[in-house]
Design a protein around this motif. Structure first.
Motif, PDB file in Angstrom:
ATOM      1  N   SER A  92      -3.329 -23.762-109.292  1.00 36.67           N
ATOM      2  CA  SER A  92      -2.922 -22.713-110.227  1.00 36.67           C
ATOM      3  C   SER A  92      -3.867 -21.528-110.154  1.00 36.67           C
ATOM      4  CB  SER A  92      -2.948 -23.254-111.668  1.00 36.67           C
ATOM      5  OG  SER A  92      -2.094 -24.358-111.798  1.00 36.67           O
ATOM      6  N   TYR A  93      -3.355 -20.366-110.541  1.00 36.38           N
ATOM      7  CA  TYR A  93      -4.193 -19.173-110.683  1.00 36.38           C
ATOM      8  C   TYR A  93      -3.961 -18.589-112.071  1.00 36.38           C
ATOM      9  CZ  TYR A  93       0.016 -16.385-109.922  1.00 36.38           C
ATOM     10  OH  TYR A  93       1.270 -15.834-110.042  1.00 36.38           O
ATOM     11  N   TYR A  94      -4.987 -17.925-112.577  1.00 42.59           N
ATOM     12  CA  TYR A  94      -4.941 -17.272-113.887  1.00 42.59           C
ATOM     13  C   TYR A  94      -5.678 -15.949-113.741  1.00 42.59           C
ATOM     14  CZ  TYR A  94      -4.449 -22.221-114.897  1.00 42.59           C
ATOM     15  OH  TYR A  94      -4.051 -23.526-114.870  1.00 42.59           O
ATOM     16  N   GLY A  95      -5.139 -14.871-114.305  1.00 46.13           N
ATOM     17  CA  GLY A  95      -5.816 -13.593-114.165  1.00 46.13           C
ATOM     18  C   GLY A  95      -5.470 -12.620-115.273  1.00 46.13           C
ATOM     19  N   ILE A  96      -6.194 -11.511-115.277  1.00 47.52           N
ATOM     20  CA  ILE A  96      -5.991 -10.437-116.243  1.00 47.52           C
ATOM     21  C   ILE A  96      -5.974  -9.119-115.476  1.00 47.52           C
ATOM     22  CG2 ILE A  96      -6.919  -9.219-118.252  1.00 47.52           C
ATOM     23  CD1 ILE A  96      -8.391 -11.850-118.954  1.00 47.52           C
ATOM     24  N   ILE A  97      -4.994  -8.293-115.772  1.00 43.16           N
ATOM     25  CA  ILE A  97      -4.886  -6.968-115.176  1.00 43.16           C
ATOM     26  C   ILE A  97      -5.475  -5.980-116.171  1.00 43.16           C
ATOM     27  CG2 ILE A  97      -3.308  -5.205-114.326  1.00 43.16           C
ATOM     28  CD1 ILE A  97      -1.294  -7.528-113.860  1.00 43.16           C
ATOM     29  N   GLY A  98      -6.355  -5.086-115.698  1.00 43.50           N
ATOM     30  CA  GLY A  98      -6.971  -4.118-116.595  1.00 43.50           C
ATOM     31  C   GLY A  98      -7.043  -2.740-115.964  1.00 43.50           C
ATOM     32  N   GLY A  99      -7.270  -1.762-116.794  1.00 42.79           N
ATOM     33  CA  GLY A  99      -7.452  -0.400-116.316  1.00 42.79           C
ATOM     34  C   GLY A  99      -6.218   0.454-116.507  1.00 42.79           C
ATOM     35  N   ASP A 100      -6.354   1.696-116.147  1.00 40.05           N
ATOM     36  CA  ASP A 100      -5.281   2.680-116.237  1.00 40.05           C
ATOM     37  C   ASP A 100      -4.588   2.761-114.885  1.00 40.05           C
ATOM     38  OD1 ASP A 100      -3.725   4.984-116.280  1.00 40.05           O
ATOM     39  OD2 ASP A 100      -5.180   6.120-117.451  1.00 40.05           O
ATOM     40  N   LEU A 101      -3.292   2.505-114.836  1.00 35.58           N
ATOM     41  CA  LEU A 101      -2.570   2.494-113.569  1.00 35.58           C
ATOM     42  C   LEU A 101      -2.542   3.862-112.897  1.00 35.58           C
ATOM     43  CD1 LEU A 101       0.399   0.129-114.420  1.00 35.58           C
ATOM     44  CD2 LEU A 101      -1.700  -0.386-113.186  1.00 35.58           C
ATOM     45  N   ASP A 102      -2.749   4.942-113.652  1.00 37.50           N
ATOM     46  CA  ASP A 102      -2.765   6.274-113.060  1.00 37.50           C
ATOM     47  C   ASP A 102      -4.065   6.555-112.318  1.00 37.50           C
ATOM     48  OD1 ASP A 102      -0.215   6.877-114.004  1.00 37.50           O
ATOM     49  OD2 ASP A 102      -1.008   7.603-115.918  1.00 37.50           O
ATOM     50  N   THR A 103      -5.141   5.879-112.704  1.00 36.41           N
ATOM     51  CA  THR A 103      -6.446   6.144-112.076  1.00 36.41           C
ATOM     52  C   THR A 103      -6.975   4.945-111.294  1.00 36.41           C
ATOM     53  OG1 THR A 103      -7.610   5.449-114.084  1.00 36.41           O
ATOM     54  CG2 THR A 103      -7.073   7.800-113.872  1.00 36.41           C
ATOM     55  N   GLY A 104      -6.212   3.867-111.209  1.00 44.04           N
ATOM     56  CA  GLY A 104      -6.644   2.676-110.479  1.00 44.04           C
ATOM     57  C   GLY A 104      -6.445   1.438-111.311  1.00 44.04           C
ATOM     58  N   GLY A 105      -7.463   0.618-111.421  1.00 47.57           N
ATOM     59  CA  GLY A 105      -7.370  -0.608-112.200  1.00 47.57           C
ATOM     60  C   GLY A 105      -7.921  -1.770-111.410  1.00 47.57           C
ATOM     61  N   GLU A 106      -7.883  -2.942-112.021  1.00 46.39           N
ATOM     62  CA  GLU A 106      -8.368  -4.136-111.340  1.00 46.39           C
ATOM     63  C   GLU A 106      -7.686  -5.370-111.887  1.00 46.39           C
ATOM     64  OE1 GLU A 106     -12.515  -3.508-112.247  1.00 46.39           O
ATOM     65  OE2 GLU A 106     -12.487  -5.113-113.696  1.00 46.39           O
ATOM     66  N   VAL A 107      -7.776  -6.438-111.110  1.00 47.84           N
ATOM     67  CA  VAL A 107      -7.300  -7.754-111.510  1.00 47.84           C
ATOM     68  C   VAL A 107      -8.484  -8.700-111.352  1.00 47.84           C
ATOM     69  CG1 VAL A 107      -5.707  -9.646-111.028  1.00 47.84           C
ATOM     70  CG2 VAL A 107      -4.961  -7.285-110.698  1.00 47.84           C
ATOM     71  N   VAL A 108      -8.771  -9.486-112.378  1.00 50.14           N
ATOM     72  CA  VAL A 108      -9.816 -10.498-112.307  1.00 50.14           C
ATOM     73  C   VAL A 108      -9.187 -11.844-112.643  1.00 50.14           C
ATOM     74  CG1 VAL A 108     -11.683  -8.914-112.896  1.00 50.14           C
ATOM     75  CG2 VAL A 108     -10.552 -10.183-114.709  1.00 50.14           C
ATOM     76  N   GLY A 109      -9.700 -12.897-112.038  1.00 51.42           N
ATOM     77  CA  GLY A 109      -9.128 -14.188-112.342  1.00 51.42           C
ATOM     78  C   GLY A 109      -9.814 -15.328-111.638  1.00 51.42           C
ATOM     79  N   VAL A 110      -9.219 -16.504-111.781  1.00 52.31           N
ATOM     80  CA  VAL A 110      -9.716 -17.722-111.145  1.00 52.31           C
ATOM     81  C   VAL A 110      -8.536 -18.473-110.540  1.00 52.31           C
ATOM     82  CG1 VAL A 110     -11.706 -17.982-112.680  1.00 52.31           C
ATOM     83  CG2 VAL A 110      -9.553 -19.078-113.272  1.00 52.31           C
ATOM     84  N   LEU A 111      -8.848 -19.318-109.556  1.00 49.23           N
ATOM     85  CA  LEU A 111      -7.835 -20.198-108.987  1.00 49.23           C
ATOM     86  C   LEU A 111      -8.469 -21.551-108.717  1.00 49.23           C
ATOM     87  CD1 LEU A 111      -8.312 -20.495-105.636  1.00 49.23           C
ATOM     88  CD2 LEU A 111      -7.557 -18.136-105.773  1.00 49.23           C
ATOM     89  N   VAL A 112      -7.656 -22.572-108.799  1.00 49.07           N
ATOM     90  CA  VAL A 112      -8.105 -23.938-108.533  1.00 49.07           C
ATOM     91  C   VAL A 112      -7.019 -24.611-107.701  1.00 49.07           C
ATOM     92  CG1 VAL A 112      -8.751 -26.161-109.519  1.00 49.07           C
ATOM     93  CG2 VAL A 112      -9.344 -24.064-110.734  1.00 49.07           C
ATOM     94  N   MET A 113      -7.422 -25.167-106.530  1.00 45.67           N
ATOM     95  CA  MET A 113      -6.481 -25.874-105.662  1.00 45.67           C
ATOM     96  C   MET A 113      -7.104 -27.196-105.227  1.00 45.67           C
ATOM     97  SD  MET A 113      -4.937 -22.938-103.152  1.00 45.67           S
ATOM     98  CE  MET A 113      -6.514 -22.368-102.537  1.00 45.67           C
ATOM     99  N   THR A 114      -6.276 -28.207-105.031  1.00 45.91           N
ATOM    100  CA  THR A 114      -6.752 -29.490-104.511  1.00 45.91           C
ATOM    101  C   THR A 114      -5.962 -29.850-103.253  1.00 45.91           C
ATOM    102  OG1 THR A 114      -5.251 -30.725-105.930  1.00 45.91           O
ATOM    103  CG2 THR A 114      -7.481 -30.370-106.751  1.00 45.91           C
ATOM    104  N   SER A 115      -6.608 -30.635-102.394  1.00 47.69           N
ATOM    105  CA  SER A 115      -5.972 -31.092-101.150  1.00 47.69           C
ATOM    106  C   SER A 115      -6.644 -32.374-100.693  1.00 47.69           C
ATOM    107  CB  SER A 115      -6.105 -30.028-100.065  1.00 47.69           C
ATOM    108  OG  SER A 115      -7.466 -29.823 -99.743  1.00 47.69           O
ATOM    109  N   ASP A 116      -5.987 -33.060 -99.775  1.00 47.24           N
ATOM    110  CA  ASP A 116      -6.612 -34.202 -99.101  1.00 47.24           C
ATOM    111  C   ASP A 116      -7.359 -33.638 -97.906  1.00 47.24           C
ATOM    112  OD1 ASP A 116      -5.553 -36.123-100.834  1.00 47.24           O
ATOM    113  OD2 ASP A 116      -3.682 -36.211 -99.699  1.00 47.24           O
ATOM    114  N   ASP A 117      -8.663 -33.890 -97.816  1.00 48.01           N
ATOM    115  CA  ASP A 117      -9.475 -33.390 -96.715  1.00 48.01           C
ATOM    116  C   ASP A 117      -9.038 -34.098 -95.429  1.00 48.01           C
ATOM    117  OD1 ASP A 117     -11.508 -32.772 -94.849  1.00 48.01           O
ATOM    118  OD2 ASP A 117     -12.979 -32.539 -96.462  1.00 48.01           O
TER     119      ASP A 117
END
Length: 138
Positions: A92-117
């Motif tokens: 899963s991933y989780y994030g937050i979008i911030g900033g003014d879309l006219d001048t740029g902005g950013e996305v911050v977040g985390v992700l967690v994945m599992t697999s068989d090595d």
């Protein structure tokens, strides 16, 4: 990492698209980079199977955005093994979008994945990561 957000569609449909690519893994004890395959095709060397780190894609059907700028959903990848495409990792991933879309902005977040090595029998690997993406003004 790359993310595209449909700002006209703040619901639980296909509002978020993205991928995580050019991934690297490091040995927890030595800090040395671990040999890995990134092309989505499992490879073997004289030393055995390489670790798989293929491009992981956001699952569109479960991605969502909210009017408050939150995004969340599933992320997964697949590898080609002996000519057959197999699911490799998921999470899963989780994030937050911030900033003014006219001048740029950013996305911050985390992700967690599992697999068989693929290098070891019975070993489950977990990737936990944070991300910051910047958007330049249009």
């Amino acid at each position: 990492m790359q993310i595209a957000v449909d700002f006209t569609d703040f619901n639980e449909s296909e509002g978020v698209d993205g991928m995580l690519y050019d991934r690297r893994a490091y040995d927890v004890d030595s800090g040395e980079e671990v040999d890995a395959t990134q092309g989505g095709v499992r490879r073997e060397t004289a030393d055995g199977v390489l670790l798989d780190l293929p491009t992981a894609r956001f699952t569109l059907a479960t991605g969502s955005t909210t009017a408050d700028g939150e995004i969340l959903g599933n992320i997964s990848s697949s590898v080609m093994v002996d000519g057959t495409l197999e699911d490799y990792e998921s999470g899963s991933y989780y994030g937050i979008i911030g900033g003014d879309l006219d001048t740029g902005g950013e996305v911050v977040g985390v992700l967690v994945m599992t697999s068989d090595d693929p290098r070891y029998d019975g070993v489950t690997a977990q990737e936990t990561g944070g991300f910051i993406l910047y958007r330049e003004a249009p």
